[in-house]
Scaffold this active site. Structure first.
Site, PDB file in Angstrom:
ATOM      1  N   HIS A 175       0.837  -1.205   0.000  1.00 33.41           N
ATOM      2  CA  HIS A 175       0.000   0.000   0.000  1.00 33.41           C
ATOM      3  C   HIS A 175       0.871   1.254   0.000  1.00 33.41           C
ATOM      4  O   HIS A 175       2.027   1.232   0.452  1.00 33.41           O
ATOM      5  CB  HIS A 175      -0.955   0.026   1.197  1.00 33.41           C
ATOM      6  CG  HIS A 175      -0.295   0.426   2.487  1.00 33.41           C
ATOM      7  ND1 HIS A 175      -0.116   1.746   2.852  1.00 33.41           N
ATOM      8  CD2 HIS A 175       0.230  -0.317   3.494  1.00 33.41           C
ATOM      9  CE1 HIS A 175       0.489   1.788   4.028  1.00 33.41           C
ATOM     10  NE2 HIS A 175       0.711   0.563   4.444  1.00 33.41           N
ATOM     11  N   CYS A 176       0.314   2.336  -0.511  1.00 38.77           N
ATOM     12  CA  CYS A 176       0.933   3.659  -0.405  1.00 38.77           C
ATOM     13  C   CYS A 176      -0.084   4.576   0.264  1.00 38.77           C
ATOM     14  O   CYS A 176      -0.878   4.126   1.098  1.00 38.77           O
ATOM     15  CB  CYS A 176       1.392   4.174  -1.764  1.00 38.77           C
ATOM     16  SG  CYS A 176       0.094   4.336  -3.007  1.00 38.77           S
TER      17      CYS A 176
END
Length: 339
Positions: free
Chosen positions: A93-94
């Site tokens: 994830h970012c």
């Protein structure tokens, strides 16, 4: 294998089995992250700033080109970092589920990992955490003056299988002016909320024990919606004689350095009063730790009593439990017998 983008509930479910890779910058990760996630930054803080500036001032295409310049030399090292985790499947994830997570997911998928990305990124996780504090909670509060071994009692309850949220452990602080002594630096407010929200979600609808706390624990604040529920919860006050508590607190803080204790006293001098502050500091200088703590314990008893009496008028009546000594085993049995 194709990269799969999944919603938060599935992402968190899989996180119990597979590593979570946070590809945001080191600064973003250090500020706050999903508990248990590994930091695998696509860009350094400085590189992220350069890419962001190019995106805003030039074009999306130019930002991507600059990003590729940074990313290319790191590809092998990033793959090897993930290999070291010994898992064929990873979760990535970012911040918003955009290009950073897509870029790293592409690389790991190309190499042969099974990759899941988080729809909405860390931002969606934060919304989930904030919503945690609004959920109806079933709570029981353990109260007692300073030196009543409340933390030890909570730990005993937990060993017996009772659901417990140890707020002071999550906050790295024991709640008083001396609460930071011997503990790591407190997390950021956001990270504290992540830890607390995760604990709340893990307990679900079960009734859990918490220690009676003021709204502030060191530099951190308990989220108001959850704190208001704590104030309205059944409260069990363990009443232990002053001298017993004084002896117990000496064991807790008696090993701190003289300088640490003096600085802690000076932090509360406005509320403690000039004369009491001067007397307490003098005792500490003379290595008479017990008499210094006698003054401080009297102050904290008064402060705590005020907070206990300020519970909402429609909150359940506080249940008073008398204990002859600071004995966590005995106090735990009192609580379990009288709940």
């Amino acid at each position: 294998m194709a990269v799969q983008s999944i919603e938060l509930s599935n992402f968190l479910g899989l996180s119990a089995r597979f590593p979570v890779l946070d590809v945001r910058s080191p600064g973003e990760y250090a500020h706050a992250h999903i508990p248990g996630a590994y930091s695998l930054p696509l860009f350094t803080d400085e590189e992220r700033a350069q890419v962001g500036t190019a995106y805003k001032q030039e074009s999306r295409e130019q930002a991507i080109k600059i990003g590729l310049d940074f990313y290319g030399p790191k590809m092998r090292a990033m793959v090897e970092q993930v290999e070291a985790l010994k898992s064929d499947t990873v979760l990535v994830h970012c911040w918003r589920g955009g290009m950073r997570s897509a870029g790293v997911a592409w690389l790991l998928d190309l190499y042969g990992f099974k990759v899941f990305t988080l729809q909405g990124g860390y931002k969606s996780y934060r919304q989930y955490i904030v919503e945690s504090f609004q959920l109806p909670a079933s709570i029981k509060i353990l109260a007692g003056y300073t030196g009543s071994a409340k933390t030890a009692v909570l730990e005993k309850l937990q060993r017996l299988g009772e659901p417990v949220i140890n707020l002071e452990k999550l906050a790295n602080h024991k709640g008083s002016a001396f609460g930071h002594i011997g503990l790591p630096t407190q997390p950021s407010q956001e990270m504290f909320e992540n830890l607390l929200g995760t604990a709340i979600r893990a307990i679900g609808s079960a009734t859990c024990w918490l220690e009676d706390e003021s709204w502030r624990i060191g530099s951190l604040l308990i989220p108001q919606p959850y704190y208001q529920q704590m104030r309205m919860a059944p409260c069990y006050f363990v009443d232990i004689p002053f001298e017993e508590r004084l002896n117990y607190i000496m064991q807790d803080y008696g090993t701190a350095t003289k300088e640490e204790l003096i600085q802690a006293v000076l932090k509360i001098q406005k509320r403690l009063g000039g004369l009491e502050t001067k007397t307490a500091v003098s005792f500490l200088v003379e290595n008479n730790i017990k008499e210094a703590f006698r003054i401080l314990l009297q102050y904290y008893d008064k402060f705590y009593r005020k907070g206990l009496l300020s519970r909402p008028a429609d909150a359940p009546t506080v249940i008073n439990l008398e204990a002859a000594s600071v004995d966590p085993d005995r106090i735990t049995q009192l609580l379990l017998t009288n709940q």
